[in-house]
Design an enzyme around this catalytic site. Structure first.
Site, PDB file in Angstrom:
ATOM      1  N   HIS A  38       0.819  -1.214   0.000  1.00 23.24           N
ATOM      2  CA  HIS A  38       0.000   0.000   0.000  1.00 23.24           C
ATOM      3  C   HIS A  38       0.850   1.260   0.000  1.00 23.24           C
ATOM      4  O   HIS A  38       0.378   2.331  -0.384  1.00 23.24           O
ATOM      5  CB  HIS A  38      -1.023  -0.010   1.145  1.00 23.24           C
ATOM      6  CG  HIS A  38      -0.479   0.223   2.517  1.00 23.24           C
ATOM      7  ND1 HIS A  38      -0.203  -0.802   3.407  1.00 23.24           N
ATOM      8  CD2 HIS A  38      -0.181   1.351   3.183  1.00 23.24           C
ATOM      9  CE1 HIS A  38       0.232  -0.304   4.546  1.00 23.24           C
ATOM     10  NE2 HIS A  38       0.263   1.007   4.432  1.00 23.24           N
ATOM     11  N   ASP A  95       1.342  -7.735   2.184  1.00 24.92           N
ATOM     12  CA  ASP A  95       1.418  -6.292   1.977  1.00 24.92           C
ATOM     13  C   ASP A  95       2.877  -5.857   1.803  1.00 24.92           C
ATOM     14  O   ASP A  95       3.483  -5.284   2.698  1.00 24.92           O
ATOM     15  CB  ASP A  95       0.774  -5.572   3.159  1.00 24.92           C
ATOM     16  CG  ASP A  95       0.451  -4.121   2.849  1.00 24.92           C
ATOM     17  OD1 ASP A  95       0.951  -3.610   1.843  1.00 24.92           O
ATOM     18  OD2 ASP A  95      -0.300  -3.500   3.630  1.00 24.92           O
ATOM     19  N   SER A 141       4.043   2.149   8.425  1.00 33.05           N
ATOM     20  CA  SER A 141       3.780   1.182   7.362  1.00 33.05           C
ATOM     21  C   SER A 141       5.063   0.917   6.581  1.00 33.05           C
ATOM     22  O   SER A 141       5.699   1.842   6.078  1.00 33.05           O
ATOM     23  CB  SER A 141       2.710   1.717   6.405  1.00 33.05           C
ATOM     24  OG  SER A 141       1.465   1.782   7.032  1.00 33.05           O
TER      25      SER A 141
END
Length: 714
Positions: A84, A220, A649
């Site tokens: 992402h 991810d 992240s």
């Protein structure tokens, strides 16, 4: 927090481990944290984590494109981050014919790696404390405007002194609400190329349904490579650039993780508000976040209608939709978690206790009015915050909300200049046109704009709407469909083509009366407008909040030793730690998930839970290679109790030896209040097991050449 009293330490040892709260500066690790970390399993020295003179872990961790974290994993500049985080770049490089978001991408060699237009990574060089220097330039007699001006002047000097003639980017940042200041030195590399990404069906498996949830089964990750000139210095893209030789890169462990294993995360957490007063929490829960949630959902619903009909539109709006959806669910989770935890009440009790201390004779002059000023401010601004969040979601999701004003005002300024100045301005103006209309589907934008105007004018009117918009609401009985249809039909700013046509035969005087410009300009003016009373209230609040934090630290009523996150490099540590048993998870311990669980979620053709046929085949044959756990299962995700937030992240999850065991990518929704108050029982970080990453690269994608350039610890 750290327990320094032996009795308390012994008592804690008798109970299960709890999460360690804190996002710590690396320069203070030896003094504040190293002993505690060593007891938990760290085998590195403080110097091996943060060193100015020698390579250390900090040299392997970068800020990725300003909003995420990434880590170097090879001597050839190979970089790992979240899927992402790379989403924008992957979408930009994709087309209907070559849809890398949908199908994935693996460069067969360095020549096949692809450069997106705008992508950079930021290496951290060093930091230092400049609190005394900056605070010596201000005093309590200054207004906030005077104070900010003095701080900015000194900040500019510090940044210039440490940039080495532009070699480095230097940033001076406030901490503890302006009670301390530190400067950070960075080096930016702009030639960053896509190396590999799994398809969305793996990289975004679970979609919005599983976002912020556990158990999780998401791959991810995405991979990039950093390039430099022949001397290892930052350089603009060139075919002659070479893969960067990083000062440090992370070895990768295949040993896996178990309950209570030490886990350390370095990264760039975006923002926390651990010092936020009770009134601010109540304002968010009751006014700001509900408006954010409703506004975001309104935009998402319209976008999805068009995205589901057209693959090209889906690709163009994939990143915008994903970002909107992520925060939509986050804000709803914040409302639920903060309400359930009673966080505002907890803060209010602390503030009542502080207020008694503040009004003692010796403290009253500085702190006596702090709580009253803070509470008055939130009372005054509650309705404004509701209004502002409806308006901000209108502007964020509807291009017609801001673009006509931004572009129109730029054109007005352009046409006022002489020819020489126009030639200087033209490239930036053309770039602005490309930015606005590069990913732009006019029917979608029209319907988002209509929906958001209808919502904004119906829900935010208590604060007061812009004059012309209020008039249009009344004339159209709250439905802007007809007006927007008319405005787009007549507007210069309806499409890229209409803007370019205008620029070929300009009539600058017509911009001010353009119907889309008029409504957009009113919206943007309203967003920025503040009365003298509001400006004074903001200044009074800034002083009071700064003194509240100073007073809480002075009185030792708040034991927080670390500053709020603000996108500067931090370290957090804890352990692999399970949540209570969950029947949805097939794992023996609820701190990891497996490919068995992944396949159980599989729904053929489903937008969120489909899987590539090859994954199903490899699972059926149990072809996991050396990446399987010693107990035979294929690991997917795992849990730790680290203290992280957005911006982390892509952060590396490291074991006690500094080896990469996973990539952080999410948190659990039960602890969504974590940006405001840390919950030692519920707080979890959801991580991608590095063995699953390697399995996808090797077994699924057949890109073992990428594996071969990493240092694998077996």
């Amino acid at each position: 927090m750290k327990k320094i009293i032996l009795f308390l330490t012994m008592c804690l040892m008798a109970f299960p481990a709890k999460a360690d709260e804190g996002m710590w500066f690396l320069m203070f690790i030896e003094r504040l944290n190293h002993r505690d970390m060593a007891k938990m399993g760290l085998q590195l020295t403080a110097e091996e984590i943060y060193s100015i003179n020698n390579h250390s872990l900090k040299d392997a961790v970068v800020q990725f494109n300003g909003g995420c974290t990434a880590e170097m994993v090879s001597k050839e500049g190979l970089l790992l981050t979240n899927h992402h985080c790379g989403y924008d770049a992957i979408a930009e490089l994709s087309s209907e014919e070559q849809n890398y978001l949908k199908n994935g991408f693996w460069a067969k060699d360095k020549a096949a790696e692809m450069k997106p237009k705008s992508l950079f990574v930021r290496f951290f060089v060093r930091m230092d404390d400049v609190s005394k220097r900056i605070l010596s330039k201000v005093n309590d007699k200054m207004t906030e405007t005077e104070r900010n001006k003095a701080i900015q002047q000194e900040t500019s000097l510090i940044e210039k002194e440490n940039s080495e003639g532009g070699k480095y980017t230097v940033s001076v940042r406030p901490f503890f609400q302006g009670n301390e200041y530190y400067y950070f030195v960075y080096q930016d590399y702009k030639d960053v190329r896509l190396v590999g990404t799994p398809p969305e069906s793996l990289g975004k498996f679970g979609g919005d349904t599983d976002n912020w949830e556990w158990p999780r089964h998401t791959a991810d990750f995405s991979m990039f490579r950093v390039y430099a000139d022949a001397n290892g210095n930052p350089a603009e893209y060139s075919k002659d650039n070479m893969p960067l030789k990083p000062k440090h890169y992370l070895p990768i462990s295949l040993k896996g993780v178990e309950e209570n294993d030490f886990a350390m995360i370095l990264g760039y957490p975006g923002r926390t508000n651990r010092w936020m007063p009770a009134g601010g929490i109540e304002q968010n829960v009751q006014f700001a976040y509900p408006a954010w949630v409703e506004g975001a959902k309104t935009g998402m619903d319209v976008m999805k209608t068009y995205m589901d009909k057209d693959e090209k539109v889906k690709l163009e709006y994939a990143s915008k939709y994903a970002s909107t959806a992520n925060y939509w669910k986050n804000r709803q989770g914040m409302i639920d978690a903060l309400t359930k935890a009673g966080t505002a009440k907890t803060k209010a009790k602390e503030e009542a206790k502080f207020n008694k201390w503040a009004n003692k004779t010796e403290n009253k002059a500085k702190y006596g009015s702090v709580i009253a000023t803070v509470n008055d401010y939130y009372t005054q601004t509650n309705v404004k915050m509701l209004h502002d969040n409806y308006l901000s979601q209108l502007v964020r999701t509807a291009s017609y909300g801001a673009a006509p004003a931004t572009l129109g005002n730029s054109l007005i300024a352009y046409y006022k200049e002489n020819e020489a100045k126009k030639q200087e301005m033209l490239p930036r103006l053309n770039q602005l046109v490309e930015t606005v209309y590069g990913k732009f589907h006019a029917p979608l934008e029209k319907d988002v704009f209509i929906a958001q105007l209808n919502l904004y004018t119906s829900k935010a009117s208590a604060y007061g709407l812009p004059e012309n918009i209020a008039k249009l609401k009344e004339e159209n009985k709250g439905d802007f469909t007809a007006y927007v249809d008319m405005a787009i039909g007549k507007s210069i700013f309806a499409t890229k083509e209409s803007v370019l046509a205008f620029m070929k035969d300009p009539k600058p005087e017509s911009i001010a009366s353009d119907p889309l410009y008029v409504i957009s300009n009113e919206l943007m003016t309203k967003m920025r407008a503040k009365t003298p009373e509001q400006l004074k209230a903001d200044d009074d609040f800034a002083i009071a909040f700064r003194n509240l934090v100073a007073g809480l630290r002075e009185s030792k009523m708040n034991s927080i030793q670390y500053p709020d996150a603000n996108s500067t490099l931090r370290l957090t540590y804890g352990k692999v730690r399970a949540l209570p048993a969950d029947k949805r998870n097939d794992a023996a311990v609820n701190n990891y998930t497996t490919m068995t669980g992944l396949v159980k979620k599989y729904k053929a053709g489903d937008a969120e839970f489909d899987l590539p046929a090859r994954v199903l085949e490899l699972n059926k044959s149990k072809d996991f290679g050396e990446y399987a756990d010693k107990d035979g299962y294929m690991p997917v995700n795992f849990l730790t109790d680290n203290d992280i937030t957005g911006g982390n992240s892509g952060s590396p999850v490291l074991n006690g030896k500094g080896e990469l065991t996973g990539i952080a990518f999410d948190g659990n929704i039960e602890a969504m209040a974590g940006d405001v108050i840390f919950d030692k029982k519920l707080q979890r970080t959801i991580n991608l097991d590095i063995r699953y990453v390697l399995w996808i690269i090797d077994k699924y994608a057949g890109a073992k050449h990428i594996i071969d350039e990493m240092t694998i610890v077996r």
